[in-house]
Write an enzyme that holds these catalytic residues in place. Structure first.
Site, mmCIF file in Angstrom:
data_model
loop_
_atom_site.group_PDB
_atom_site.id
_atom_site.type_symbol
_atom_site.label_atom_id
_atom_site.label_comp_id
_atom_site.label_asym_id
_atom_site.label_seq_id
_atom_site.Cartn_x
_atom_site.Cartn_y
_atom_site.Cartn_z
ATOM 1 N N GLU A 134 0.815 -1.234 0.000
ATOM 2 C CA GLU A 134 0.000 0.000 0.000
ATOM 3 C C GLU A 134 0.844 1.278 0.000
ATOM 4 O O GLU A 134 0.591 2.185 0.813
ATOM 5 C CB GLU A 134 -0.957 -0.009 1.196
ATOM 6 C CG GLU A 134 -2.018 -1.078 1.096
ATOM 7 C CD GLU A 134 -3.155 -0.949 2.121
ATOM 8 O OE1 GLU A 134 -3.060 -0.107 3.033
ATOM 9 O OE2 GLU A 134 -4.132 -1.700 1.994
ATOM 10 N N GLU A 172 -5.516 -8.585 0.215
ATOM 11 C CA GLU A 172 -6.242 -8.179 1.431
ATOM 12 C C GLU A 172 -7.699 -7.954 1.042
ATOM 13 O O GLU A 172 -7.990 -7.084 0.220
ATOM 14 C CB GLU A 172 -5.680 -6.891 2.036
ATOM 15 C CG GLU A 172 -4.349 -7.064 2.713
ATOM 16 C CD GLU A 172 -3.861 -5.792 3.405
ATOM 17 O OE1 GLU A 172 -4.687 -5.018 3.931
ATOM 18 O OE2 GLU A 172 -2.635 -5.573 3.391
HETATM 19 O O1 AHR Z 1 -6.044 -4.192 8.507
HETATM 20 C C1 AHR Z 1 -4.831 -4.523 7.891
HETATM 21 C C2 AHR Z 1 -4.194 -3.307 7.252
HETATM 22 O O2 AHR Z 1 -5.050 -2.759 6.284
HETATM 23 C C3 AHR Z 1 -2.924 -3.613 6.526
HETATM 24 O O3 AHR Z 1 -1.812 -3.471 7.328
HETATM 25 C C4 AHR Z 1 -2.884 -2.608 5.430
HETATM 26 O O4 AHR Z 1 -2.203 -3.090 4.299
HETATM 27 C C5 AHR Z 1 -4.325 -2.248 5.186
HETATM 28 O O5 AHR Z 1 -4.508 -0.878 5.113
#
Ligand code: AHR
Length: 499
Positions: free
Chosen positions: A173, A292
């Site tokens: 990110e 994610e």
């Molecule tokens: O909740 C996890 C977090 O969410 C991670 O560290 C990040 O990549 C995302 O913003």
């Protein structure tokens, strides 16, 4: 009763579902690691500090891959702090989550833990505060045979054979202002390209995931993706996507429709990938790593910074969240042609599938079940289905399918499985046209539902939301029917009758 129909044919396939679609994520964040999967002194912990109660639950999920060590955590992490004798590992401040990192769990502990659960690791390198050299060193430590400083150090830590870690994420990110050492797309693209080159020179067998936009709402979406890909197209094997679905207003129909936005995001990112493919006149298809994804809601416990293993986003998901989670999983399956990796985020204690109490119990959040079902019965090919369903509109979404189904055909086991969410407040009749599956018999209908959409599982009442047997199925000459209860997650299974 409202009626929906689905028609499938064996030869109309969207694509093979990658085994790596059934992944999760372990980040050094809150109590995912400390007081989650790792808690020395817990009554069920083994000699390595691995909680066996958590391990048993994790094993049920049959995870294929687990991403590690972050997340935002990675962008300030020194992986070397987590190797070697524990007594000499440094205690650090982690600015990403404002926590204390004792480094008593690191790379080698993670590798042992993933071996226990039978999953492959996905390793993320720090391209925030660090860069090419550290990524190269870490790869050398993990994958190089021997005879060099880092590979010999690994051997001195008792790991004689290289790990052969295949999948590596080039940071995390890095478009986000919350990220340690955020970068512009051009800065990141250049760094990712140079890191990718060096990593593949050290180990040509690895595959690399470049960082895509961290969310669809970012002002830089999807320009970030285009620019990053223009730099890295020839060297990266996948582009990452992230998506968290949160209920914004007290409006269930809108919340249940939100996975449609995830679908749009996937289409838009594929468009960016294919645009760059055209620009480069490349034969290579860029695949996606949805590393994610999850639903999200406000945590139950307030976070206390500068602790070791303080719960962060320790959320008891509601029945309603499990429905949205299920639809999100189906959204991923429908793009099995392009998505090769998907990691639910996060496994334990932070918006988790599994909750733990420090020193106490471990139990399943309601979202555990749709994941379990798709992981168990969703291996095979996704079928191109002809679906007719009633639809509804909300202020934000139009033409939302009331019944959200996916069909998966597993040629090896001769199984045909339908997954379906009923987004409606009324029961719906699902008519299944499976005439192409001669000799297939109904096997079972599993339902996840609850009279209250806000029902949760707690440590005292861990089975308040749990799967049960469905009812109202009939099968007749290749046509079947099942009743989908109001607001329910459904798994309808057929198998070739060999008798
Ligand atoms: O909740 C996890 C977090 O969410 C991670 O560290 C990040 O990549 C995302 O913003």
């Amino acid at each position: 009763m409202k009626t929906a129909t689905i028609q499938v044919n064996k030869s109309y396939k969207i694509g093979k579902i990658s085994d790596r679609m059934f992944g999760s994520f372990v980040e050094h964040m809150g109590s995912v690691v400390y007081n989650g999967i790792y808690e020395p002194g817990h009554p069920t912990a083994d000699g390595r500090g691995f909680r066996q109660d958590v391990l048993e639950l994790v094993k049920e999920l049959q995870l294929s891959v687990v991403r590690y060590p972050g997340g935002n955590f990675t962008s300030g992490y020194h992986w070397e702090d987590g190797i070697g004798p524990k007594e000499s590992r440094p205690v650090r401040v982690d600015p990403a989550w404002r926590q204390i990192e004792p480094n008593t769990f690191g790379l080698n502990e993670f590798m042992e833990w993933t071996r226990e659960i039978g999953a492959d690791p996905i390793m993320t390198v720090n391209l925030g505060t660090r860069g090419i050299e550290e990524a190269k060193d870490m790869l050398e430590y993990c994958n190089f045979e021997g005879g060099t400083t880092w590979s010999e150090l690994r051997k001195s830590h008792g790991i004689r054979q290289p790990y052969g870690i295949k999948t590596w994420c080039l940071g995390n990110e890095l478009d986000g202002e919350w990220q340690i050492a955020r970068k512009t797309a051009a800065q990141y693209g250049q760094l990712a390209l140079e890191t990718a080159k060096v990593m593949k020179w050290v180990d040509p067998s690895i595959e690399l995931v470049a960082v895509g936009s961290s969310a669809r709402h970012m002002s830089t979406f999807p320009e970030w993706d285009r620019i990053v890909l223009e730099h890295t197209y020839d060297h990266a094997d996948m582009l990452s996507l992230h998506h968290y679905i949160g209920k914004r207003e007290n409006d269930t129909p809108t919340y249940l429709a939100m996975p449609m936005e995830m679908e749009r995001q996937i289409e838009e990112v594929i468009a960016a990938c294919d645009y760059v493919r055209g620009l480069k006149r490349s034969n290579k298809v860029m695949y996606l790593s949805f590393d994610e994804w999850n639903v999200w809601r406000e945590p139950d416990i307030e976070y206390t910074p500068w602790q070791i293993g303080c719960p962060y986003d320790w959320v008891k998901f509601h029945m309603e969240d499990a429905l949205v989670f299920g639809s999100a999983m189906l959204t991923l399956l429908r793009r099995a042609d392009r998505i090769k990796i998907a990691c639910q985020s996060l496994l334990v204690n932070t918006i988790p599938m599994i909750l733990t109490e420090k020193g106490g119990k471990a139990w399943r959040n309601p979202t555990f079940y749709p994941f379990l079902h798709v992981s168990r019965y969703g291996r095979g090919e996704v079928l191109q289905s002809l679906v007719e369903t009633p639809k509804y509109d909300t202020a934000k979404y139009t033409d939302v399918p009331v019944v959200d189904p996916v069909a998966v055909y597993n040629e090896e086991t001769d199984e045909l499985t339908f997954f379906a969410v009923n987004r409606g407040a009324e029961a719906a009749l699902l008519k299944l046209d499976i005439r192409d599956f001669t000799g297939y018999a109904f096997r079972e209908h599993i339902v996840l539902k609850h009279d209250r959409l806000n029902a949760v599982n707690t440590s005292d009442n861990p089975y308040e939301v749990k799967p049960q047997a469905g009812s109202g199925e009939t099968v007749d000459g290749g046509r079947a029917e099942a009743v989908l209860d109001p607001y329910s997650w459904n798994v309808i299974r057929f198998q070739l009758n060999r008798s």
